[in-house]
Design a protein around this motif. Structure first.
Motif, PDB file in Angstrom:
ATOM      1  N   THR A   5       0.809  -1.227   0.000  1.00  0.00           N
ATOM      2  CA  THR A   5       0.000   0.000   0.000  1.00  0.00           C
ATOM      3  C   THR A   5       0.840   1.274   0.000  1.00  0.00           C
ATOM      4  N   ILE A   6       2.146   1.155   0.082  1.00  0.00           N
ATOM      5  CA  ILE A   6       3.021   2.328   0.061  1.00  0.00           C
ATOM      6  C   ILE A   6       4.224   2.055  -0.838  1.00  0.00           C
ATOM      7  N   LEU A   7       4.862   3.138  -1.257  1.00  0.00           N
ATOM      8  CA  LEU A   7       6.102   3.057  -2.021  1.00  0.00           C
ATOM      9  C   LEU A   7       7.187   3.781  -1.235  1.00  0.00           C
ATOM     10  N   VAL A   8       8.386   3.231  -1.232  1.00  0.00           N
ATOM     11  CA  VAL A   8       9.520   3.863  -0.550  1.00  0.00           C
ATOM     12  C   VAL A   8      10.692   3.904  -1.511  1.00  0.00           C
ATOM     13  N   GLU A   9      11.196   5.098  -1.757  1.00  0.00           N
ATOM     14  CA  GLU A   9      12.392   5.227  -2.584  1.00  0.00           C
ATOM     15  C   GLU A   9      13.365   6.181  -1.911  1.00  0.00           C
ATOM     16  N   GLN A  10      14.640   6.030  -2.232  1.00  0.00           N
ATOM     17  CA  GLN A  10      15.651   6.904  -1.653  1.00  0.00           C
ATOM     18  C   GLN A  10      16.383   7.651  -2.759  1.00  0.00           C
ATOM     19  N   GLN A  11      16.448   8.958  -2.606  1.00  0.00           N
ATOM     20  CA  GLN A  11      17.201   9.815  -3.524  1.00  0.00           C
ATOM     21  C   GLN A  11      18.305  10.482  -2.709  1.00  0.00           C
ATOM     22  N   ASN A  12      19.537  10.005  -2.909  1.00  0.00           N
ATOM     23  CA  ASN A  12      20.675  10.450  -2.100  1.00  0.00           C
ATOM     24  C   ASN A  12      20.362  10.185  -0.630  1.00  0.00           C
ATOM     25  N   SER A  13      20.317  11.213   0.213  1.00  0.00           N
ATOM     26  CA  SER A  13      20.072  10.987   1.641  1.00  0.00           C
ATOM     27  C   SER A  13      18.621  11.247   2.031  1.00  0.00           C
ATOM     28  N   THR A  14      17.737  11.408   1.016  1.00  0.00           N
ATOM     29  CA  THR A  14      16.324  11.677   1.279  1.00  0.00           C
ATOM     30  C   THR A  14      15.481  10.475   0.878  1.00  0.00           C
ATOM     31  N   ALA A  15      14.607  10.049   1.781  1.00  0.00           N
ATOM     32  CA  ALA A  15      13.655   8.987   1.474  1.00  0.00           C
ATOM     33  C   ALA A  15      12.298   9.605   1.169  1.00  0.00           C
ATOM     34  N   ILE A  16      11.620   9.075   0.158  1.00  0.00           N
ATOM     35  CA  ILE A  16      10.278   9.523  -0.187  1.00  0.00           C
ATOM     36  C   ILE A  16       9.319   8.358   0.058  1.00  0.00           C
ATOM     37  N   VAL A  17       8.387   8.578   0.973  1.00  0.00           N
ATOM     38  CA  VAL A  17       7.380   7.568   1.297  1.00  0.00           C
ATOM     39  C   VAL A  17       6.065   8.026   0.680  1.00  0.00           C
TER      40      VAL A  17
END
Length: 258
Positions: A5-17
């Motif tokens: 039900t969620i997506l988690v990705e990391q861009q450099n040192s930032t995570a986007i939930v």
């Protein structure tokens, strides 16, 4: 870790939930709350993650509320357990996370959705966002910290009005109230969040974590217990039965006042 039900990705040192239930306008259900708990706990433990953005999929909703069908038939005790479990697993966890969390409010943030955004350390909204706590229209009160965090952010009088009218306010009104820090277009929403995170991560992560803890210490937790008990008590009322039934039947509620 894979989520449904969620997506988690990391861009450099930032995570986007990203809450990813677009057909349900990203409404919170038990599975989503549990997955968000796991995601935030994992990200907090990952020292490569210096900041987190929380948003919803699509361009209509951040989180349009809770899944009413999951608790429409709950007893008072079940209602109180629902609120306490949700607060412990997710809302209080996010608020007290040592890693900064920015809510990118990309549309409707209603009920549990607004409560989730308020648990984040601050909020940036798109110009189409609408925010509100409609719970009293269902014969219940906000149960995930709404009666506590909203007054902290906008003041007692405005919070009382928003909660008692069950109304929605625009992104611009939310900015005027201090509920959000910025209002931008949909296209500018995530870029601005990343820009703000760039400023945050230039500073000491240890000091930022300590600052979050210190700021949160200024607000008593007793009110959350009162909210949980009052939320649970609502489940024993005829108004709650009528409010939730009317919602699920897509009709106007006729509250008996009992």
């Amino acid at each position: 870790m894979n989520f449904e039900t969620i997506l988690v990705e990391q861009q450099n040192s930032t995570a986007i939930v990203t809450i990813n239930r677009p057909k349900k306008l990203n409404a919170l259900n038990k599975a989503t709350i549990l997955e968000l708990h796991k995601a935030f706990a994992n990200l907090e433990a990952d020292k490569s993650v210096k900041a987190i953005i929380l948003t919803g999929s699509g361009d209509k909703a951040f989180v349009a509320g809770a899944d009413i069908s999951e608790f429409a038939n709950f007893s008072e005790e079940e209602g109180a357990r629902l609120a306490r479990k949700g607060q412990d697993e997710l809302f209080n966890l996010v608020e007290n996370l040592g890693t900064p969390v920015i809510a990118a409010v990309n549309g409707f943030a209603l009920g549990g959705g607004l409560e989730l955004s308020m648990a984040c350390h601050f909020r940036v909204a798109s110009d189409n966002a609408k925010m509100g706590l409609p719970e009293v229209s269902l014969g219940v009160i906000p149960g995930y910290g709404g009666t506590q965090r909203l007054p902290q952010l906008v003041g007692k009088g405005r919070a009382m009005e928003l909660i008692m009218t069950a109304g929605m306010i625009s992104a611009d009104k939310a900015l005027d109230y201090g509920l959000v820090n910025y209002v931008v277009t949909q296209e500018e929403l995530l870029p601005l969040c990343h820009k703000l995170i760039g400023k945050i991560t230039n500073n000491s992560s240890v000091a930022i974590s300590a600052a979050i803890k210190a700021v949160n210490a200024g607000f008593t937790k007793d009110g959350y217990d009162v909210e949980i008990e009052a939320f649970g008590a609502c489940f024993g009322t005829e108004d709650f039965k009528e409010g939730t039934t009317a919602f699920l039947e897509k009709r106007k509620a006729n509250f008996p006042g009992a």
